[in-house]
Design a protein around this motif. Structure first.
Motif, PDB file in Angstrom:
ATOM      1  N   ASP A 157      -2.585  10.918  -4.904  1.00 39.36           N
ATOM      2  CA  ASP A 157      -2.811   9.854  -4.070  1.00 39.36           C
ATOM      3  C   ASP A 157      -0.696   9.732  -3.556  1.00 39.36           C
ATOM      4  OD1 ASP A 157      -5.446  10.240  -3.860  1.00 39.36           O
ATOM      5  OD2 ASP A 157      -4.964   7.759  -4.737  1.00 39.36           O
ATOM      6  N   PHE A 158      -0.048   9.104  -3.663  1.00 36.65           N
ATOM      7  CA  PHE A 158       1.447   8.775  -3.348  1.00 36.65           C
ATOM      8  C   PHE A 158       1.911  10.283  -2.693  1.00 36.65           C
ATOM      9  CE2 PHE A 158       5.895   7.607  -3.995  1.00 36.65           C
ATOM     10  CZ  PHE A 158       6.103   6.269  -3.447  1.00 36.65           C
ATOM     11  N   PHE A 159       2.028  11.358  -3.116  1.00 37.08           N
ATOM     12  CA  PHE A 159       2.844  12.187  -2.697  1.00 37.08           C
ATOM     13  C   PHE A 159       1.934  13.368  -2.584  1.00 37.08           C
ATOM     14  CE2 PHE A 159       5.712  11.432  -6.208  1.00 37.08           C
ATOM     15  CZ  PHE A 159       6.642  10.645  -5.647  1.00 37.08           C
TER      16      PHE A 159
ATOM     17  N   LEU B 178      -8.081   9.793   7.675  1.00 42.98           N
ATOM     18  CA  LEU B 178      -6.672  10.143   7.677  1.00 42.98           C
ATOM     19  C   LEU B 178      -5.708   8.264   7.364  1.00 42.98           C
ATOM     20  CD1 LEU B 178      -4.433  11.955   7.361  1.00 42.98           C
ATOM     21  CD2 LEU B 178      -4.113  11.463   9.763  1.00 42.98           C
ATOM     22  N   PRO B 179      -6.247   7.926   8.538  1.00 43.55           N
ATOM     23  CA  PRO B 179      -5.292   5.954   8.288  1.00 43.55           C
ATOM     24  C   PRO B 179      -5.179   5.571   6.775  1.00 43.55           C
ATOM     25  CG  PRO B 179      -6.325   7.019  10.287  1.00 43.55           C
ATOM     26  CD  PRO B 179      -6.694   7.241   9.140  1.00 43.55           C
ATOM     27  N   PHE B 180      -6.758   5.664   6.608  1.00 46.53           N
ATOM     28  CA  PHE B 180      -6.834   5.922   5.045  1.00 46.53           C
ATOM     29  C   PHE B 180      -5.735   5.622   4.450  1.00 46.53           C
ATOM     30  CE2 PHE B 180      -9.204   4.738   0.747  1.00 46.53           C
ATOM     31  CZ  PHE B 180      -9.198   3.232   0.747  1.00 46.53           C
ATOM     32  N   TYR B 181      -5.348   6.951   4.118  1.00 47.05           N
ATOM     33  CA  TYR B 181      -4.009   7.939   3.046  1.00 47.05           C
ATOM     34  C   TYR B 181      -2.739   7.451   3.649  1.00 47.05           C
ATOM     35  CZ  TYR B 181      -7.541  10.263   0.335  1.00 47.05           C
ATOM     36  OH  TYR B 181      -8.756  10.306  -0.188  1.00 47.05           O
ATOM     37  N   THR B 182      -2.783   7.711   4.557  1.00 46.43           N
ATOM     38  CA  THR B 182      -1.228   7.118   5.425  1.00 46.43           C
ATOM     39  C   THR B 182      -0.546   5.978   5.518  1.00 46.43           C
ATOM     40  OG1 THR B 182      -2.288   7.584   7.334  1.00 46.43           O
ATOM     41  CG2 THR B 182      -1.525   9.569   6.046  1.00 46.43           C
TER      42      THR B 182
END
Length: 146
Positions: free
Chosen positions: A33-35, A49-53
């Motif tokens: 998740d972090f990388f 996309l915004p949920f991850y970024t």
């Protein structure tokens, strides 16, 4: 009167080994998740996309910097070494998981972004961690941990 530490049965070692495996799997998930790579983010739809970024750094830090995952690994190692301290570290790990779940469900609308099945995976993680914590408490009661 002295507390005598008794020899645990074989299922103690199996469950303790599973606890370490479970914790290491959580660490791998954190690093995934972090990388997250730019190639993977191009495959996400615009709603996801915004949920991850744009994850909150405090929840990422709580999950990654130790409380949720890495303290859980330490608790599992302590359990394999038959130390009562595993319970205290397990409680801290469960607290970190709880904070992350609270963020996922309350403020980020995880069900919408992840889908129903994937949104409940953190809940399953919480349940398994809680069961492992009860097992540690049971081991203390049985005298398997010192």
């Amino acid at each position: 009167m002295q507390n005598k530490v008794s020899t645990p049965p074989i299922y103690f070692w199996i469950i303790s080994g599973f606890a370490l495996f479970w914790s290491i799997t959580g660490a791998v998930n954190f690093f995934n998740d972090f990388f997250i790579s730019s190639e993977l983010t191009t495959n996400l739809n615009n709603a996801t996309l915004p949920f991850y970024t744009k994850k909150l750094s405090c929840t990422t830090g709580i999950f990654g910097a130790g409380i949720g995952v890495f303290i859980g690994i330490l608790a599992s190692i302590l359990l394999l070494n038959r130390k009562k301290l595993a319970f205290k570290f397990g409680v801290i790990s469960l607290l970190g998981i709880s904070i992350q779940m609270l963020y996922n469900y309350a403020s980020s609308n995880a069900i919408f972004h992840y889908g129903l099945y994937n949104a409940f995976l953190p809940f399953i993680e919480f349940i398994i961690t809680a069961i492992l914590l009860l097992f540690v408490k049971f081991g203390i009661h049985k005298g398997w941990l010192s």
